[in-house]
Enzyme design. Structure first.
Site, short mmCIF file in Angstrom:
data_model
loop_
_atom_site.label_atom_id
_atom_site.label_comp_id
_atom_site.label_asym_id
_atom_site.label_seq_id
_atom_site.Cartn_x
_atom_site.Cartn_y
_atom_site.Cartn_z
N HIS A 13 1.01 -1.03 -0.37
CA HIS A 13 0.05 -0.14 0.11
C HIS A 13 0.61 1.28 0.46
O HIS A 13 1.80 0.91 1.23
CB HIS A 13 -0.63 -0.05 1.21
N ASP B 214 -16.39 1.53 5.43
CA ASP B 214 -15.14 2.83 4.95
C ASP B 214 -15.98 3.84 3.44
O ASP B 214 -15.41 4.83 4.13
CB ASP B 214 -14.50 1.68 4.48
N LYS C 175 -9.68 -1.85 4.06
CA LYS C 175 -9.81 -2.60 2.56
C LYS C 175 -8.51 -3.91 2.48
O LYS C 175 -8.80 -5.15 2.22
CB LYS C 175 -9.38 -1.42 1.72
N1 URA Z 1 -6.44 6.54 2.01
C1 URA Z 1 -7.64 5.40 2.37
O1 URA Z 1 -7.96 4.48 1.71
N2 URA Z 1 -7.94 5.88 3.68
C2 URA Z 1 -7.40 7.14 3.83
O2 URA Z 1 -8.20 7.24 5.11
C3 URA Z 1 -6.49 7.54 3.37
C4 URA Z 1 -5.74 7.57 2.34
#
Ligand code: URA
Length: 451
Positions: free
Chosen positions: A96, A175, A201
């Site tokens: 990520h 989310d 996620k």
């Molecule tokens: N990326 C995400 O998936 N969530 C956030 O809150 C900030 C960056």
């Protein structure tokens, strides 16, 4: 104050609470329990708790903070709001990045790791603010499908060991709802909320380990190494609570990564890097991130061996073949690997030349990302269609010496965008570029590793 709508609402936690006292509790700086957090998130996801009460709770969380246990409970609640994938084996690893300008490392590190025997399930994002998105960039390749169903996603991972899609409605729906609310209530830049958003996620994807690239600098959301370090620690701590292996690198985003910024141009630079002909910063970062993935997957016992393997995957051409397989497997035209003219490419060029001699000291990297959006290389509105063909190609980077009139970068634009390109050139020279009369040291690419 009792909320009659919520009486008996206790599906996820087996306990029932009331909305107002929980907001009040957080507002007064007290810690929320796991059950309280889960109950609140489920209530919001099920549209029982309204936006205005969730907004108040988010602001209370933002202002009073959340400790590690609360952050983990929030992550878990958001994770449980949707589907959770599971893959056999310990070698399923994702990466990520917190995003930046010209960050195309996913297209290089994922094929390297996959060629080395790591399974890489990537659910990536679209452009956000001044930063480009991995999903938008790969869509420059004609036919590439980023909207696979979850079933196709799982099948492709099992078949090819590498898959790349965009966010799906089934993964962490809480989310999606909360992020949209944070976006309009000034609660985006909050470490526990960012952590729970990212982790819910990533955990749902079924990865056993995650390598984080936490960027800091003028082109990153975290402006200082200190902020980046706090986020990195929070992500690592939360990964560990969920028994996932995790490594975080804090990396420089004070200038574009590599030389290319813009969708087709970044795909070309990624392919060149997989052919062993990429810029040094992009090559080094991609190889090191891939090596950490190979290492935590258990494919190699030491990081040193993992790095050697990652380098071999590039020099042998195996990583390039993985990228070809990825494109073909998801319906894309894999002939682009050998023929870049199959990508949309704008044909007009405007040069940006140095106004005087000196050393490049600083770029305003956020502004570079925003200037690309002026050419349509990013969205101003959610519904905007991206121009894949436009872009910037840098010839000079921070620390480089320039003579007056040396080209710093070229703007690639459409014939009818010459006025816009000239305005971008002038704004860059006025607002984004700092030259120094004395020597400047190039910034260190990776400043820290946390695990
Ligand atoms: N990326 C995400 O998936 N969530 C956030 O809150 C900030 C960056």
């Amino acid at each position: 104050m009792a909320n009659p709508i919520l009486a008996g609402f206790k599906i996820m936690t087996k306990k029932s609470f009331q909305v107002y006292p929980l907001i009040d509790k957080k507002k007064n700086g007290h810690k929320l329990s796991v059950d309280e957090i889960k109950w609140f998130i489920q209530g919001y996801t099920d549209h029982v708790i309204p936006d205005y009460q969730m907004s108040a709770m988010l602001m209370a969380m933002f202002l009073k903070g959340m400790d590690g246990a609360e952050t983990a409970a929030l992550t878990d609640a958001m994770l449980e709001s949707g589907e959770q994938l599971k893959f056999p084996g310990k070698n399923v690893i994702d990466k990520h990045s917190t995003g930046g300008v010209g960050d195309k490392a996913s297209f290089i590190l994922a094929p390297i790791a996959s060629a080395a025997g790591v399974k890489v399930p990537m659910i990536a994002g679209r452009g956000l603010g001044h930063t480009g998105g991995t999903v938008d960039k790969i869509e420059a390749v004609k036919g590439f499908r980023t909207n696979l169903s979850l079933k196709e996603f799982q099948d492709k991972l099992n078949e090819n060991g590498l898959v790349l899609i965009g966010q799906t409605p089934e993964i962490a729906p809480a989310d999606r709802l909360i992020y949209a609310l944070r976006d309009v209530t000034a609660t985006i830049d909050c470490i526990p909320l960012i952590t729970a958003s990212i982790m819910s996620k990533k955990l749902a994807e079924g990865a056993n380990g995650i390598v984080f690239d936490i960027k800091y600098g003028s082109g990153a959301f975290m402006r200082t190494p200190k902020q980046a370090r706090i986020l990195a620690k929070s992500l690592i701590q939360t990964s560990k609570r969920f028994k996932k292996k995790a490594v975080a690198l804090i990396t420089d985003m004070n200038q574009p990564l590599g030389n290319a910024v813009g969708h087709s141009h970044e795909i070309i630079e990624s392919i060149e890097t997989l052919k062993g002909k990429g810029p040094k910063d992009l090559t080094d970062l991609s190889v090191i991130l891939a090596a950490h993935m190979i290492h935590i997957a258990g494919v190699e016992k030491t990081f040193v061996k993992a790095k050697k393997k990652a380098e071999l995957m590039v020099s042998s051409g195996k990583a390039l073949e993985e990228f070809r397989k990825l494109i073909k497997g998801q319906g894309g035209d894999d002939r682009v690997i050998d023929d870049y003219s199959l990508l949309p490419l704008a044909t007009s060029i405007t040069e940006v030349r140095s106004p005087k001699k000196g050393f490049i000291k600083m770029f305003n990297n956020e502004q570079i990302g925003l200037l690309l959006i002026e050419l349509g290389g990013g969205r101003k509105m959610k519904t905007d269609i991206i121009n894949f063909d436009v872009g910037f190609l840098f010839e000079k980077k921070i620390g480089d010496q320039v003579k007056k009139d040396d080209v710093i970068f070229t703007i690639h634009h459409r014939a009818d965008q010459t006025d816009a390109a000239l305005s971008i050139r002038d704004r860059f020279l006025k607002e984004s570029l700092t030259l120094s009369a004395t020597k400047v040291r190039a910034p260190k690419l990776i400043i820290e590793k946390l695990s």
